[in-house]
Design a protein around this motif. Structure first.
Motif, PDB file in Angstrom:
ATOM      1  N   SER A  61       0.994  -1.305  -0.356  1.00  0.00           N
ATOM      2  CA  SER A  61       0.252  -0.209   0.364  1.00  0.00           C
ATOM      3  C   SER A  61       0.660   1.325   0.006  1.00  0.00           C
ATOM      4  CB  SER A  61      -1.273  -0.270   1.322  1.00  0.00           C
ATOM      5  OG  SER A  61      -1.462   1.737   1.862  1.00  0.00           O
ATOM      6  N   ARG A 116      -0.653   4.412   1.489  1.00  0.00           N
ATOM      7  CA  ARG A 116      -0.412   4.314   2.660  1.00  0.00           C
ATOM      8  C   ARG A 116       0.405   3.706   3.366  1.00  0.00           C
ATOM      9  NH1 ARG A 116      -7.539   5.638   2.802  1.00  0.00           N
ATOM     10  NH2 ARG A 116      -7.369   3.023   3.190  1.00  0.00           N
ATOM     11  N   GLY A 164      -1.911   2.133   6.628  1.00  0.00           N
ATOM     12  CA  GLY A 164      -2.936   1.771   6.643  1.00  0.00           C
ATOM     13  C   GLY A 164      -3.330   0.920   6.684  1.00  0.00           C
ATOM     14  N   ASN A 165      -4.745   0.137   6.120  1.00  0.00           N
ATOM     15  CA  ASN A 165      -4.791  -1.608   6.339  1.00  0.00           C
ATOM     16  C   ASN A 165      -4.232  -2.515   5.776  1.00  0.00           C
ATOM     17  OD1 ASN A 165      -7.484  -0.284   7.797  1.00  0.00           O
ATOM     18  ND2 ASN A 165      -8.528   0.031   5.749  1.00  0.00           N
ATOM     19  N   THR A 166      -3.347  -2.351   4.731  1.00  0.00           N
ATOM     20  CA  THR A 166      -2.828  -3.415   4.489  1.00  0.00           C
ATOM     21  C   THR A 166      -1.600  -3.690   5.984  1.00  0.00           C
ATOM     22  OG1 THR A 166      -3.557  -2.849   2.495  1.00  0.00           O
ATOM     23  CG2 THR A 166      -1.041  -4.832   2.791  1.00  0.00           C
ATOM     24  N   VAL A 189      -6.843  -4.015  -2.203  1.00  0.00           N
ATOM     25  CA  VAL A 189      -7.468  -4.071  -3.788  1.00  0.00           C
ATOM     26  C   VAL A 189      -7.659  -3.025  -4.257  1.00  0.00           C
ATOM     27  CG1 VAL A 189      -9.495  -5.164  -5.294  1.00  0.00           C
ATOM     28  CG2 VAL A 189      -7.957  -6.206  -2.710  1.00  0.00           C
ATOM     29  N   TYR A 190      -7.443  -2.891  -5.731  1.00  0.00           N
ATOM     30  CA  TYR A 190      -7.928  -1.443  -6.430  1.00  0.00           C
ATOM     31  C   TYR A 190      -8.566  -2.793  -7.910  1.00  0.00           C
ATOM     32  CZ  TYR A 190      -4.211   1.481  -4.112  1.00  0.00           C
ATOM     33  OH  TYR A 190      -3.456   2.320  -2.958  1.00  0.00           O
ATOM     34  N   TYR A 191     -10.173  -1.809  -7.856  1.00  0.00           N
ATOM     35  CA  TYR A 191     -10.604  -2.262  -9.360  1.00  0.00           C
ATOM     36  C   TYR A 191      -9.932  -3.711  -9.559  1.00  0.00           C
ATOM     37  CZ  TYR A 191     -10.853   2.258 -10.448  1.00  0.00           C
ATOM     38  OH  TYR A 191     -11.057   3.713 -10.188  1.00  0.00           O
ATOM     39  N   GLY A 192     -10.414  -4.754  -8.377  1.00  0.00           N
ATOM     40  CA  GLY A 192     -10.323  -6.072  -8.270  1.00  0.00           C
ATOM     41  C   GLY A 192      -8.700  -6.654  -8.081  1.00  0.00           C
ATOM     42  N   VAL A 218      -6.791  -6.797   1.173  1.00  0.00           N
ATOM     43  CA  VAL A 218      -7.025  -6.153   2.514  1.00  0.00           C
ATOM     44  C   VAL A 218      -8.008  -4.819   0.963  1.00  0.00           C
ATOM     45  CG1 VAL A 218      -7.146  -3.819   3.506  1.00  0.00           C
ATOM     46  CG2 VAL A 218      -5.136  -5.684   3.485  1.00  0.00           C
ATOM     47  N   CYS A 219      -9.555  -5.051   1.652  1.00  0.00           N
ATOM     48  CA  CYS A 219     -10.355  -4.354   0.479  1.00  0.00           C
ATOM     49  C   CYS A 219     -11.186  -3.953   1.195  1.00  0.00           C
ATOM     50  CB  CYS A 219     -10.701  -4.785  -0.320  1.00  0.00           C
ATOM     51  SG  CYS A 219     -12.376  -5.947  -0.372  1.00  0.00           S
ATOM     52  N   ARG A 220     -12.031  -2.681   0.406  1.00  0.00           N
ATOM     53  CA  ARG A 220     -13.433  -2.090   1.445  1.00  0.00           C
ATOM     54  C   ARG A 220     -14.718  -2.496   1.239  1.00  0.00           C
ATOM     55  NH1 ARG A 220     -18.344   0.483  -0.353  1.00  0.00           N
ATOM     56  NH2 ARG A 220     -17.526   0.322  -2.917  1.00  0.00           N
ATOM     57  N   ARG A 221     -14.779  -3.477  -0.560  1.00  0.00           N
ATOM     58  CA  ARG A 221     -16.040  -4.420  -0.282  1.00  0.00           C
ATOM     59  C   ARG A 221     -16.028  -5.779  -1.365  1.00  0.00           C
ATOM     60  NH1 ARG A 221     -20.670  -4.090   1.128  1.00  0.00           N
ATOM     61  NH2 ARG A 221     -22.730  -4.093   0.233  1.00  0.00           N
ATOM     62  N   GLY A 222     -15.437  -5.376  -2.376  1.00  0.00           N
ATOM     63  CA  GLY A 222     -14.983  -7.010  -3.098  1.00  0.00           C
ATOM     64  C   GLY A 222     -13.952  -6.677  -3.844  1.00  0.00           C
ATOM     65  N   GLY A 266     -11.509  -3.226   5.446  1.00  0.00           N
ATOM     66  CA  GLY A 266     -11.094  -1.570   5.902  1.00  0.00           C
ATOM     67  C   GLY A 266     -11.183  -0.474   4.656  1.00  0.00           C
ATOM     68  N   ARG A 267     -11.822   0.629   5.113  1.00  0.00           N
ATOM     69  CA  ARG A 267     -11.643   1.654   3.389  1.00  0.00           C
ATOM     70  C   ARG A 267     -11.037   3.042   4.379  1.00  0.00           C
ATOM     71  NH1 ARG A 267     -16.314   5.399   0.303  1.00  0.00           N
ATOM     72  NH2 ARG A 267     -15.119   6.096  -0.725  1.00  0.00           N
TER      73      ARG A 267
HETATM   74  C1  LIG Z   1      -7.534   3.181  -7.367  1.00  0.00           C
HETATM   75  C2  LIG Z   1      -8.008   1.987  -6.121  1.00  0.00           C
HETATM   76  C3  LIG Z   1      -9.446   1.124  -6.212  1.00  0.00           C
HETATM   77  C4  LIG Z   1      -9.937   0.966  -5.305  1.00  0.00           C
HETATM   78  N1  LIG Z   1     -10.669  -0.084  -5.824  1.00  0.00           N
HETATM   79  C5  LIG Z   1     -11.190  -1.244  -4.732  1.00  0.00           C
HETATM   80  C6  LIG Z   1     -12.045  -2.029  -4.961  1.00  0.00           C
HETATM   81  O1  LIG Z   1     -11.868  -2.807  -6.615  1.00  0.00           O
HETATM   82  N2  LIG Z   1     -12.679  -3.122  -4.479  1.00  0.00           N
HETATM   83  C7  LIG Z   1     -12.703  -2.912  -3.111  1.00  0.00           C
HETATM   84  O2  LIG Z   1     -13.281  -3.253  -2.176  1.00  0.00           O
HETATM   85  N3  LIG Z   1     -11.823  -1.908  -2.844  1.00  0.00           N
HETATM   86  C8  LIG Z   1     -11.301  -0.377  -3.725  1.00  0.00           C
HETATM   87  N4  LIG Z   1     -10.562   0.470  -3.004  1.00  0.00           N
HETATM   88  C9  LIG Z   1     -10.539   0.850  -1.878  1.00  0.00           C
HETATM   89  C10 LIG Z   1      -9.235   0.090  -1.170  1.00  0.00           C
HETATM   90  O3  LIG Z   1      -9.034  -1.205  -1.301  1.00  0.00           O
HETATM   91  C11 LIG Z   1      -9.337  -0.276   0.191  1.00  0.00           C
HETATM   92  O4  LIG Z   1      -9.084   2.008   1.184  1.00  0.00           O
HETATM   93  C12 LIG Z   1      -8.256  -0.389   1.453  1.00  0.00           C
HETATM   94  O5  LIG Z   1      -8.368  -0.494   2.956  1.00  0.00           O
HETATM   95  C13 LIG Z   1      -6.769   0.424   0.784  1.00  0.00           C
HETATM   96  O6  LIG Z   1      -5.584  -0.542   1.942  1.00  0.00           O
HETATM   97  P1  LIG Z   1      -4.815   0.634   2.197  1.00  0.00           P
HETATM   98  O7  LIG Z   1      -5.901   1.476   3.632  1.00  0.00           O
HETATM   99  O8  LIG Z   1      -3.498  -0.605   2.923  1.00  0.00           O
HETATM  100  O9  LIG Z   1      -3.953   1.434   1.034  1.00  0.00           O
HETATM  101  C14 LIG Z   1      -9.822   0.915  -4.263  1.00  0.00           C
HETATM  102  C15 LIG Z   1      -8.992   2.051  -3.664  1.00  0.00           C
HETATM  103  C16 LIG Z   1      -8.437   2.744  -4.540  1.00  0.00           C
HETATM  104  C17 LIG Z   1      -7.737   3.816  -4.143  1.00  0.00           C
END
Ligand SMILES: Cc1cc2nc3c(=O)[nH]c(=O)nc-3n(C[C@H](O)[C@H](O)[C@H](O)COP(=O)(O)O)c2cc1C
Length: 204
Positions: free
Chosen positions: A9, A11, A14-16, A87-90, A121-125, A156-157
């Motif tokens: 990440s 960040r 961050g969450n990772t 996770v970025y765009y899956g 690590v992701c927000r939702r999917g 987490g987001r």
């Molecule tokens: C460019 C971008 C794309 C993302 N795509 C997804 C996604 O496809 N699915 C999802 O659940 N979260 C997505 N997220 C949310 C992040 O995965 C989430 O905030 C995560 O906690 C980030 O981890 P970090 O705090 O370690 O950076 C995206 C975030 C960014 C910045």
């Protein structure tokens, strides 16, 4: 014994990082050294298939201006690898993939046979698709893939929210326990002798 954990990440806290810290703390409680290396926010190049790493040897990528060779150097003294990515765009984020492809191509012998695990690590999917991608290089490097009680996913987001995913955090601790168990079980044991590789490129 030492485990290298790559935090993919940008960040820093961050969450990772939180998910990997849970693994690190648990490993250390079992007497296993653990180091988290964050890839940060600087650019990382993709592989340009120049094959200079193969020609020159030495487990180095020809591009020395990003963190790839620093990770390879650390892996030389590590017994196992954990790669965590947001996770970025899956999928895993692009910087993680650029680095992983160059790490494995330039310094395969530093990774081969060492236990490995991926964490998404992701927000939702999209986490399972990201895990599939992250696990691909492990599986062609004879790296035993370490598992847990659930897929290695933490939700987490906003930064810090991963701590609220109590099941995800437990999954990280179980992953660390399984990694520690495996490392201790195989310590000092030789791998089976392997046949010479028979590459076949489907071109005649
Ligand atoms: C460019 C971008 C794309 C993302 N795509 C997804 C996604 O496809 N699915 C999802 O659940 N979260 C997505 N997220 C949310 C992040 O995965 C989430 O905030 C995560 O906690 C980030 O981890 P970090 O705090 O370690 O950076 C995206 C975030 C960014 C910045």
């Amino acid at each position: 014994m030492k485990v290298l954990l790559i935090c993919g990440s940008p960040r820093r806290e961050g969450n990772t990082f939180i998910a990997l810290s849970e693994i690190k703390n648990r490993l250390e409680s079992q007497g296993i050294e653990a180091e988290i290396v964050s890839i940060g926010t600087k650019p990382a190049r993709g592989c340009i298939a120049c094959a200079q790493c193969k020609a020159k040897g030495g487990n180095r990528c020809v591009f020395d201006d990003d963190i790839c060779n620093r990770i390879n150097e650390k892996m030389a003294s590590a017994d196992a690898l954990v790669v965590g990515s947001p996770v970025y765009y899956g999928q895993p984020n692009g910087t993680v993939l650029s680095l992983l492809q160059r790490m494995f191509y330039s310094a395969g012998e530093l990774y081969r046979n060492k236990p490995a695990a991926a964490v998404a690590v992701c927000r939702r999917g999209g986490a399972t698709a990201a895990l599939q991608t992250l696990n691909m290089p492990f599986q062609i490097m004879n790296m035993p893939v370490v598992t847990s009680q659930y897929w290695n996913i933490v939700y987490g987001r906003e930064e810090g929210q991963a701590r609220l995913d109590t099941e995800g955090m437990q999954t990280m601790r179980t992953l660390a326990d399984n990694m520690a168990y495996l490392l201790k079980a195989i310590d000092g044991k030789p791998w089976p002798e392997r046949e010479p590789s028979q590459p076949m490129h489907f071109i005649r």
